[in-house]
Enzyme design. Structure first.
Site, PDB file in Angstrom:
ATOM      1  N   SER A  44       0.805  -1.225   0.000  1.00 44.04           N
ATOM      2  CA  SER A  44       0.000   0.000   0.000  1.00 44.04           C
ATOM      3  C   SER A  44       0.833   1.269   0.000  1.00 44.04           C
ATOM      4  O   SER A  44       0.309   2.357  -0.156  1.00 44.04           O
ATOM      5  CB  SER A  44      -0.948   0.007   1.202  1.00 44.04           C
ATOM      6  OG  SER A  44      -0.224   0.215   2.386  1.00 44.04           O
ATOM      7  N   LYS A  58       1.243   4.105   7.043  1.00 45.71           N
ATOM      8  CA  LYS A  58       0.464   4.935   6.116  1.00 45.71           C
ATOM      9  C   LYS A  58       0.932   6.382   6.252  1.00 45.71           C
ATOM     10  O   LYS A  58       1.653   6.735   7.185  1.00 45.71           O
ATOM     11  CB  LYS A  58      -1.032   4.883   6.483  1.00 45.71           C
ATOM     12  CG  LYS A  58      -1.712   3.524   6.285  1.00 45.71           C
ATOM     13  CD  LYS A  58      -1.982   3.230   4.830  1.00 45.71           C
ATOM     14  CE  LYS A  58      -2.638   1.871   4.636  1.00 45.71           C
ATOM     15  NZ  LYS A  58      -1.801   0.732   5.001  1.00 45.71           N
TER      16      LYS A  58
END
Lengths: 192, 432
Positions: free
Chosen positions: A113, A150
């Site tokens: 991701s 993230k």
């Protein structure tokens, strides 16, 4: 009866073999819907020219990596004029923010991701717990009891954990739901 | 006027549990215990488990029913992880005082002396330390401040047990009277140095709280209980008697022991762990620059199996000449083991002890010395090689005698978490 002058195969027609994004033959497969983002992300990463290979861990008992910047043989009976200038590069000093050694941890990344931020599956990241996360910091956050990496951004005053890969959804936080940051990512160790 | 001394004790709450939880946030509210060597007894309990009334040192097998009922998780002691986290904890605290004012007391406790920093408001400092350690290394701590080490320890206890302090209690910020009231609220057994047996005797004298002990007459307490108790009473009254120790003092006794993964029965089997432990003990002895004049060996049967015949001899022997030579010490240890071994028992633990320690320089030659001095130098070199080899390739890589198979007696650590912070292959993973 005349032979048909249209239809059928023509030599040289169609896409050239190996002309796709991967530079090698491809074939269609079925994948579970839930795994689509992961597979797409993997393919994205696979397409990248500098893609992640499986990094081997650095030797466990390596000393703090002194690299000699200046080295010369000493001629017999004659001291090297460079001897006084011998200095070494210390990777620890370079990679770890000064004074934050005891708050710095190394974690291994799994998943795709964050490929947009240059963080690939299997990379190691340096995580500094002494730093305060800011808008735009790449962070390690605690989500549902697990650690996830993230980018931290704010939308309408609310924190959002943003993936750096279009195939992954952002993680938003409802009113009253707490975001817990484990540490701030300062470096990524990527094997080329 | 100079202020009274101000000493802080910073102590990690449920240290081992907190280390595991830093790496496993999903275990944050899960009741859990950390088990000792061989997964025997609880050495750390999470607050949830303490609330269930489980005592420190409870054998795991005795609490398995409770564990199933309440979903208690057990983990083996991950010494690599705790050691690394402890190092980080002490390093963060080192930022607050000059080096000579930090005393590393144990893996999870540290004394800080704020001498010469009189303008600091220590409750604020304590809160700042607590917040910094929590953020930097993820460990929850409590801070106690007192004018002596004993009072700092007690303050730490108060800060930990009484929620109104929010983890930081400064006894030096109180008046004499307030302090005694606080001490009256603490049972005497919580005072540093007051063990279970002393506690019973103090009760007979009507001394039930730390306050009672602080009000007692130190001279009379000395007559009754000895000099250590006099020191404790003085410390409770704010008279510093326990020395500051920057460097751990050379140990007066070195013990290396471990319980086995499974029971051993024969002398031949027991010799191996005894040799192994002596290897470790002798290495520690040389590290602190001492020599030992007495070698002891213990072997034990399983006291948690009352149905088994029990035999736990502990014997020692004075050496003809003190030594720090692994081979010499091992020879004597095996001899002692032979003398105390009896067949027919299930042995579950063995260990060695080195006593009568003195500095290496003070080695006195003996009338019956068999080795000339020159050969001693060679032996010294050999021991140096031995320590280097074991430092490089790991404990027990090189030693005296043959170790055929560690499996029979090596530690069981069946519920061990990875070495997240000290081993490249076992790094904590983070999902991207």
């Amino acid at each position: 009866m005349t032979p048909p002058d249209h239809g059928g195969s023509r030599p040289g027609a169609g896409r050239k073999p190996g002309s796709n994004a991967y530079g090698e033959p491809t074939h269609p497969i079925r994948i579970p819907v839930s795994q689509t983002p992961t597979v797409l992300a993997f393919l994205d990463a696979y397409r990248q020219e500098t893609r992640a290979s499986h990094p081997r861990p650095m030797s466990q008992d390596a000393p703090p990596m002194p690299l000699t910047a200046y080295l010369s043989a000493v001629p017999a009976g004659f001291p090297s004029p460079a001897a006084d200038y011998a200095e070494e590069l210390d990777l620890n000093q370079h990679l770890i923010i000064q004074g934050h050694a005891e708050a710095t941890f190394i974690l291994r990344v799994t998943g795709h991701s964050m490929v947009g931020a240059g963080i690939f599956d299997g990379d190691e990241v340096l995580v500094d717990r002494a730093m305060t996360p800011k808008e735009g910091s790449v962070v390690v956050a605690i989500v549902n009891g697990d650690l996830t990496i993230k980018r931290l951004i704010f939308r309408a005053g609310q924190p959002v954990l943003q993936a750096e890969n279009p195939h992954f959804a952002d993680r938003t936080f409802a009113e009253g739901e707490d975001l817990s940051v484990w540490g701030v990512v300062t470096r990524v160790l990527h094997r080329v | 006027m100079s202020r009274a001394r101000r000493i802080a004790l910073v102590d990690v709450n449920n240290c081992y549990v907190s280390c595991e939880r830093l790496m496993r946030p999903d275990l944050e509210r899960v009741p859990m215990v950390i088990l000792s060597n061989n997964d025997g007894c609880c050495v750390a309990r999470s607050p949830e488990v303490k609330a269930l009334g489980v005592k420190m040192g409870t054998p795991w097998f005795q609490m398995k029913d409770l564990a199933t009922r309440h979903g208690i998780r057990a983990m083996s002691s991950n010494y690599e992880l705790y050691g690394d986290m402890s190092r980080r904890f002490h390093a963060v605290l080192a930022q607050w005082v000059p080096p000579e004012c930090q005393e590393i007391y144990s893996i999870d406790e540290c004394f800080l002396d704020f001498a010469g920093q009189d303008s600091l408001e220590l409750t604020e400092v304590g809160q700042a330390i607590k917040a910094q350690v929590q953020q930097w290394v993820g460990l929850p701590v409590c801070v106690g401040i007192g004018s002596t080490k004993t009072l700092a320890k007690l303050a730490n206890h108060i800060g930990k047990k009484q929620p109104q302090w929010h983890g930081v209690c400064d006894l030096t910020a109180m008046t004499e009277c307030q302090r005694l009231v606080s001490l009256d609220g603490i049972e005497v057994r919580e005072v540093w140095g007051v063990g279970r047996r002393l506690c019973v005797q103090l009760f007979e004298l009507g001394i039930k709280t730390a306050g009672d002990l602080a009000r007692s007459d130190p001279k009379r307490m000395r007559e009754r209980f000895g000099v250590v108790m006099e020191r404790t009473v003085n410390e409770l009254m704010g008279v510093s008697c326990i020395a500051w120790e920057n460097e751990p003092p050379a140990k007066q006794q070195i013990v290396a022991s471990r319980s086995f993964g499974g029971p051993l029965h024969t002398l031949d089997q027991l010799v191996e762990p005894v040799r192994f432990h002596m290897g470790r003990a002798a290495e520690k002895l040389r590290q602190q620059g001492s020599i030992a004049g007495r070698v002891g060996v213990i072997v034990e049967t399983n006291r948690f199996r009352p149905q088994d015949p029990q035999y736990c001899p502990s014997r020692s022997i004075a050496l003809p000449a003190a030594s720090d030579d692994t081979a010499v010490l091992t020879t004597w240890a095996v001899a002692v083991l032979r003398a105390s071994f009896k067949a027919g028992y299930r042995y579950v633990k063995a260990g060695v002890m080195l006593d009568d320690l003195r500095p290496r320089g003070l080695c006195q030659g003996s009338l019956f010395d068999t080795q000339p001095a020159a050969q001693d130098l060679l032996r010294e070199k050999l021991m140096g090689v031995l320590d280097k080899a074991n430092g490089k390739w790991g404990r027990g890589a090189m030693g005296v005698g043959v170790i055929k198979d560690q499996k029979g007696w090596a530690m069981n650590r069946g519920m061990l978490s990875p070495r997240y912070t000290t081993c490249w292959r076992e790094l904590r993973e983070v999902r991207a």
